[in-house]
Motif scaffolding. Structure first.
Motif, short mmCIF file in Angstrom:
data_model
loop_
_atom_site.label_atom_id
_atom_site.label_comp_id
_atom_site.label_asym_id
_atom_site.label_seq_id
_atom_site.Cartn_x
_atom_site.Cartn_y
_atom_site.Cartn_z
N GLY A 1 0.65 -1.19 0.12
CA GLY A 1 0.01 0.00 -0.11
C GLY A 1 0.77 1.44 0.05
O GLY A 1 0.35 2.23 0.25
N TYR A 2 2.03 1.22 -0.31
CA TYR A 2 3.06 2.45 -0.19
C TYR A 2 2.83 3.47 -1.30
O TYR A 2 3.18 4.57 -1.07
N SER A 3 2.58 2.96 -2.33
CA SER A 3 2.30 3.84 -3.26
C SER A 3 1.20 4.57 -3.27
O SER A 3 0.93 6.09 -3.40
N LEU A 4 0.09 4.28 -2.44
CA LEU A 4 -1.10 5.07 -1.69
C LEU A 4 -0.66 5.93 -0.80
O LEU A 4 -0.87 7.16 -0.66
N VAL A 5 0.28 5.20 0.20
CA VAL A 5 0.70 6.05 1.53
C VAL A 5 1.59 7.19 0.79
O VAL A 5 1.18 8.59 1.34
N ARG A 6 2.44 7.06 -0.16
CA ARG A 6 3.31 8.10 -0.41
C ARG A 6 2.52 9.24 -1.22
O ARG A 6 2.64 10.46 -0.99
N ARG A 7 1.25 8.99 -1.91
CA ARG A 7 0.46 9.86 -2.61
C ARG A 7 -0.24 10.60 -1.71
O ARG A 7 -0.24 12.06 -1.83
N VAL A 8 -0.84 9.92 -0.51
CA VAL A 8 -1.32 10.97 0.51
C VAL A 8 -0.37 11.75 1.22
O VAL A 8 -0.89 12.84 1.46
N VAL A 9 0.89 11.13 1.65
CA VAL A 9 1.79 12.13 2.11
C VAL A 9 1.93 13.24 1.27
O VAL A 9 2.11 14.48 1.91
N ASP A 10 2.30 12.97 -0.01
CA ASP A 10 2.69 14.22 -0.85
C ASP A 10 1.42 15.08 -1.09
O ASP A 10 1.69 16.31 -0.73
N ARG A 11 0.08 14.46 -1.43
CA ARG A 11 -0.95 15.56 -1.56
C ARG A 11 -1.46 16.42 -0.18
O ARG A 11 -1.89 17.44 -0.49
N ALA A 12 -1.32 15.88 1.06
CA ALA A 12 -1.67 16.08 2.09
C ALA A 12 -0.57 17.06 2.69
O ALA A 12 -0.74 17.86 3.93
N GLY A 13 0.61 16.77 2.12
CA GLY A 13 1.70 17.77 2.84
C GLY A 13 1.98 17.24 4.25
O GLY A 13 2.35 18.06 5.26
N GLU B 1 -8.56 9.98 7.38
CA GLU B 1 -8.96 11.26 7.72
C GLU B 1 -8.50 12.43 6.50
O GLU B 1 -8.98 13.25 6.18
N HIS B 2 -7.38 11.75 5.54
CA HIS B 2 -7.03 12.44 4.55
C HIS B 2 -7.44 12.19 3.23
O HIS B 2 -6.84 12.58 2.17
N GLY B 3 -8.60 11.53 3.30
CA GLY B 3 -9.19 11.03 2.00
C GLY B 3 -9.30 9.53 1.57
O GLY B 3 -9.91 9.43 0.51
N VAL B 4 -8.61 8.90 2.28
CA VAL B 4 -8.57 7.24 1.83
C VAL B 4 -10.01 6.78 2.24
O VAL B 4 -10.42 6.70 3.37
#
Length: 352
Positions: free
Chosen positions: A193-205, A289-292
């Protein structure tokens, strides 16, 4: 044109650095040796003397996997000593799902540039994982691909070989209606799931150095937590209770809890897993909480469960106790019941 222009080093491959990396990792690798290992590090092939007299009808099992994009976080945080544990976990816990004891493992490290200390840290992690799994690290390969990868890029893969008695193979053929599903807690996101994790980290800052509400450490530390290795614990469970009691294991990786549990359910049956039997990890809630969406969390992440066992109901409490005594938090999470459809697994209830 100079004489130094057409050297391997000038082309991006530093043989001396590779040799230094081997020197730095040698002690860690040698600690993983089992009595069956023949020879040492540095040969062209790893040799392992399988004691065929020890088994009635042995089957060899093999598994190959990698770590995926969790490596990108390791690079971002410049911490490379844990992804090797993740690598081992991905292959040995697939092996044990069929009841196989991991025997030995070989790794493959591809990198843009050999930095001996970084390669040694990676392989030391692999060795630590092998020790946790009881497997020998009998060799591997480090390949420098300067023309294909940036200098600080690398990727990992490994193949492990195990052995299981032909009449002790675990899987859906053994699972029965009424069996209980015992869940074993994960140590975090493991390696999925780290492609999704990294996407959220990036988009949510999200700040990897900050400690979000609900977590007890910085987010980066939580995301790099190495994968729990269940191999020896699962083997101990089978050894204590027997294959008449322990019918199947499912390693919860990509596809989530329901998707992987369904792989060990036979036709005519389904696994029903009760969310209320455990708490959804705070890190998963953070990403929700950040959109997933919850449906996506339960497909991409393990949501707190890294391995499940299907066991005979009369021994469920004993199975939980044995695993807990070995340091693996475990609980009864569901049951196997009849269905008119295809084999399946589904989640019901609400997380605590």
């Amino acid at each position: 044109m100079t004489d130094g222009e057409f050297t391997y080093a000038a082309s991006g491959v530093d043989i001396d650095a590779g040799e230094r990396a081997v020197t730095l990792m040698r002690a860690a690798v040698e600690k993983t040796n089992r009595p069956e290992v023949v020879g040492g590090l540095g040969g062209f092939a790893g040799l392992f003397a399988l004691d065929t007299a020890k088994y009635r009808k042995p089957l060899l099992a093999s598994s190959t996997d990698g770590v995926g994009t969790k490596i990108a976080l390791a690079r971002a945080l410049d911490r490379h000593d844990t992804v090797g544990i993740d690598l081992v976990a991905m292959v040995v816990d697939d092996l044990v799902a069929c009841g196989a004891e991991p025997l030995f493992l070989q790794d493959y490290v591809a990198c843009g540039r050999v930095v001996p200390e970084r390669i040694a840290a990676i392989v030391t992690g692999i060795a630590a994982g092998c020790t946790q799994a009881g497997a020998a690290l009998v060799g591997g390969e480090t390949a420098e691909h300067g023309d294909l990868m940036d200098a600080d890029e690398y990727d990992l893969a490994a193949t492990a070989v195990g052995v299981v008695e032909a009449d002790a193979v675990l899987g859906p053929e053994r699972v029965r209606e009424g069996d209980v599903v015992v869940a074993m807690a994960s140590s975090g996101f493991h390696s999925n799931g780290y492609s999704l994790v990294r996407r959220v980290v990036d988009r949510a800052g999200l700040d990897l150095a900050a400690t979000p509400a609900g977590l007890d450490r910085p987010l980066g530390d939580a995301l790099l937590e190495p994968t729990r290795i269940y191999a020896l614990d699962c083997l101990a469970l089978v050894r204590e209770l027997g294959v008449e009691t322990v019918h199947a294991f499912a390693h919860i990786t990509g596809g989530g809890l329901a998707g992987n549990t369904a792989r060990v359910v036979p036709p005519g049956l389904e696994a029903v897993l009760d969310r209320s039997s455990w708490a959804l990890p705070a890190a998963v809630r953070l990403f929700e909480e950040h959109g997933v969406p919850r449906t996506e969390s339960e497909r991409a992440f393990n949501c707190g469960v890294g391995m499940v066992a299907a066991v005979a109901p009369e021994q469920a409490d004993r199975a939980v106790a044995l695993l807990t005594e070995r340091g693996v938090p475990s609980w009864v999470a569901g049951t196997i019941g009849a269905t008119d459809g295809e084999p399946a697994a589904r989640l019901v209830g609400t997380y605590r």
